[in-house]
Design an enzyme around this catalytic site. Structure first.
Site, PDB file in Angstrom:
ATOM      1  N   ASP A   1      -4.070  10.212  -3.102  1.00 56.16           N
ATOM      2  CA  ASP A   1      -2.945   9.774  -3.934  1.00 56.16           C
ATOM      3  C   ASP A   1      -3.386   9.508  -5.375  1.00 56.16           C
ATOM      4  OD1 ASP A   1      -1.328   9.724  -1.599  1.00 56.16           O
ATOM      5  OD2 ASP A   1      -1.967   7.679  -1.168  1.00 56.16           O
TER       6      ASP A   1
ATOM      7  N   GLY B   1       3.739   2.348   9.048  1.00 56.64           N
ATOM      8  CA  GLY B   1       4.867   2.372   9.964  1.00 56.64           C
ATOM      9  C   GLY B   1       5.913   1.305   9.753  1.00 56.64           C
TER      10      GLY B   1
ATOM     11  N   ASN C   1      11.963   2.352   1.489  1.00 54.97           N
ATOM     12  CA  ASN C   1      10.614   1.808   1.624  1.00 54.97           C
ATOM     13  C   ASN C   1       9.989   1.721   0.240  1.00 54.97           C
ATOM     14  OD1 ASN C   1       8.242   0.869   2.728  1.00 54.97           O
ATOM     15  ND2 ASN C   1       7.574   2.846   3.524  1.00 54.97           N
TER      16      ASN C   1
ATOM     17  N   ILE D   1       7.310   1.832  -1.570  1.00 58.42           N
ATOM     18  CA  ILE D   1       5.934   2.254  -1.821  1.00 58.42           C
ATOM     19  C   ILE D   1       5.964   3.511  -2.696  1.00 58.42           C
ATOM     20  CG2 ILE D   1       5.182   1.320   0.398  1.00 58.42           C
ATOM     21  CD1 ILE D   1       4.717   4.215   1.318  1.00 58.42           C
TER      22      ILE D   1
ATOM     23  N   SER E   1       9.338   6.485   0.674  1.00 65.68           N
ATOM     24  CA  SER E   1       8.585   7.148   1.721  1.00 65.68           C
ATOM     25  C   SER E   1       9.370   7.034   3.024  1.00 65.68           C
ATOM     26  CB  SER E   1       7.216   6.486   1.887  1.00 65.68           C
ATOM     27  OG  SER E   1       6.565   6.968   3.038  1.00 65.68           O
TER      28      SER E   1
ATOM     29  N   TRP F   1      12.268   6.547   5.604  1.00 64.78           N
ATOM     30  CA  TRP F   1      13.381   5.609   5.391  1.00 64.78           C
ATOM     31  C   TRP F   1      14.427   6.161   4.423  1.00 64.78           C
ATOM     32  CZ3 TRP F   1       8.825   3.533   7.120  1.00 64.78           C
ATOM     33  CH2 TRP F   1       8.949   2.621   8.179  1.00 64.78           C
TER      34      TRP F   1
ATOM     35  N   GLU G   1       8.178  11.782   0.397  1.00 70.45           N
ATOM     36  CA  GLU G   1       7.623  10.573  -0.217  1.00 70.45           C
ATOM     37  C   GLU G   1       6.877  10.938  -1.497  1.00 70.45           C
ATOM     38  OE1 GLU G   1       5.148   8.963   2.837  1.00 70.45           O
ATOM     39  OE2 GLU G   1       3.772  10.657   2.846  1.00 70.45           O
TER      40      GLU G   1
END
Length: 327
Positions: free
Chosen positions: A41, A117, A152, A154, A171, A173, A208
């Site tokens: 990343d 998760g 989410n 992130i 990401s 969701w 994501e």
């Protein structure tokens, strides 16, 4: 037989033989790198002082530095110790997917804290006068999500647009979202609308890692689709859509909305370069450069840094410079 024709026929025959590796004709290989290449990343920037720094998932936001964008050195971590508030989101104080930018005379580092998760997650921000590891001051939580939310918090990425500051994130969701930030604090404005930018038609909505850039008066949303973090079995790939507004709607080159599963495929795994994703984009001497990780199938699926110069077609769509060298 002419040498060129003979070469093409030989390559075609070899491509049909089982177990024979061949170069992919569609996707370019990343720029050749040396030194410390292990990364996940990545977010990269050319520093105002010269040289480059890259931050990534791993450690307390792992750091790499380079003088020439080719040879990279391990530079430790952004932080010496995790800020205490991180532990409300995981037991290890482990941050993910940073985003690095420069504005108002400071470097801004956004990052996520969560657990695998779950969408009990938060995005934080820190600032630095130099952008180098060990110089960061943390400013706490920017925006969060809870298990009752349909997003989410992130994988943050920040962009300035029309005099305002925005952060895309998301990401699974239901995919990619966006909120407006206060440019003074770098945090979400109070009561910020959560815009929806991209998703997949079916659960688990595997998209994501968004990143948005402006080019030619349009905004381009890049995102990672499919499976991350499975080494050589990863299926990550980078897709893109565009919009005349930073908040969308985004569509691909066929007009299919990214909210309905659209997105032009920009880069996918090929040869040893598996699971290309976790992308960001930075400027270097006036050119756009795509940074991402891939899993090296010839090195046990180890995640490594990929860099490719991003070009733009006459129709205003992104493409990747062919050839292995730097421009």
């Amino acid at each position: 037989m002419r040498p060129r024709l003979a070469s093409l026929l030989t390559a075609a025959v070899l491509a049909l033989l089982p177990g024979t590796a061949r170069a992919d004709a569609t996707y370019p290989d990343p720029q050749p790198l040396t030194g410390e290449q292990i990364i996940h990343d990545p977010t990269v920037i050319r520093l105002e002082s010269g040289g480059y720094v890259a931050y990534s998932t791993g450690g307390i936001i792992g750091a790499r530095t380079s003088e020439d964008r080719t040879h990279w050195d391990d530079a430790g971590n952004a932080f010496t110790t995790p800020p205490s508030w991180w532990y409300a989101y995981n037991d290890t104080g482990d941050p993910w997917a940073p985003d690095l930018s420069y504005r108002a005379g400071r470097y801004w580092l956004y990052y996520a804290v969560s657990s695998w998760g779950t969408n009990h997650s938060a995005i934080g921000v820190a600032t630095s006068p130099t952008g180098l590891p060990g110089t960061w001051t943390d400013h706490g939580k920017v925006f969060g999500s809870e298990r009752t939310d349909s997003w989410n918090a992130i994988d943050p990425a920040v962009i300035r647009a029309d005099g305002r500051l925005w952060m895309s994130f998301g990401s699974y969701w239901t995919g990619i979202r966006m909120v407006e930030l206060d440019p003074r604090t770098g945090k979400a404005v109070e009561g910020a609308t959560v815009h929806h930018l991209a998703t997949r038609p079916d659960a688990p909505y595997a998209v994501e890692g968004p990143y948005i850039v402006e080019h030619g008066g349009r905004y381009y949303l890049f995102a990672s689709y499919d499976t991350c973090c499975a080494g050589a079995d990863s299926t990550y790939r980078i897709r893109v859509g565009r919009s005349t507004s930073v908040t969308g709607p985004y569509v691909d080159s066929t007009g299919e909305p990214l909210l309905e599963g659209g997105g032009d495929l920009l880069l996918a795994g090929h040869g040893r370069y598996v699971g290309t994703g976790g992308e960001s984009i930075f400027k270097d001497r006036g050119r756009d450069v795509l940074a991402y990780h891939y899993y090296d199938a010839e090195d046990g699926g180890t995640p490594k840094l990929g860099l490719n110069t991003l070009t733009w077609t006459k129709n205003g769509w992104p493409d990747l410079l062919r050839g292995r060298g730097r421009p």
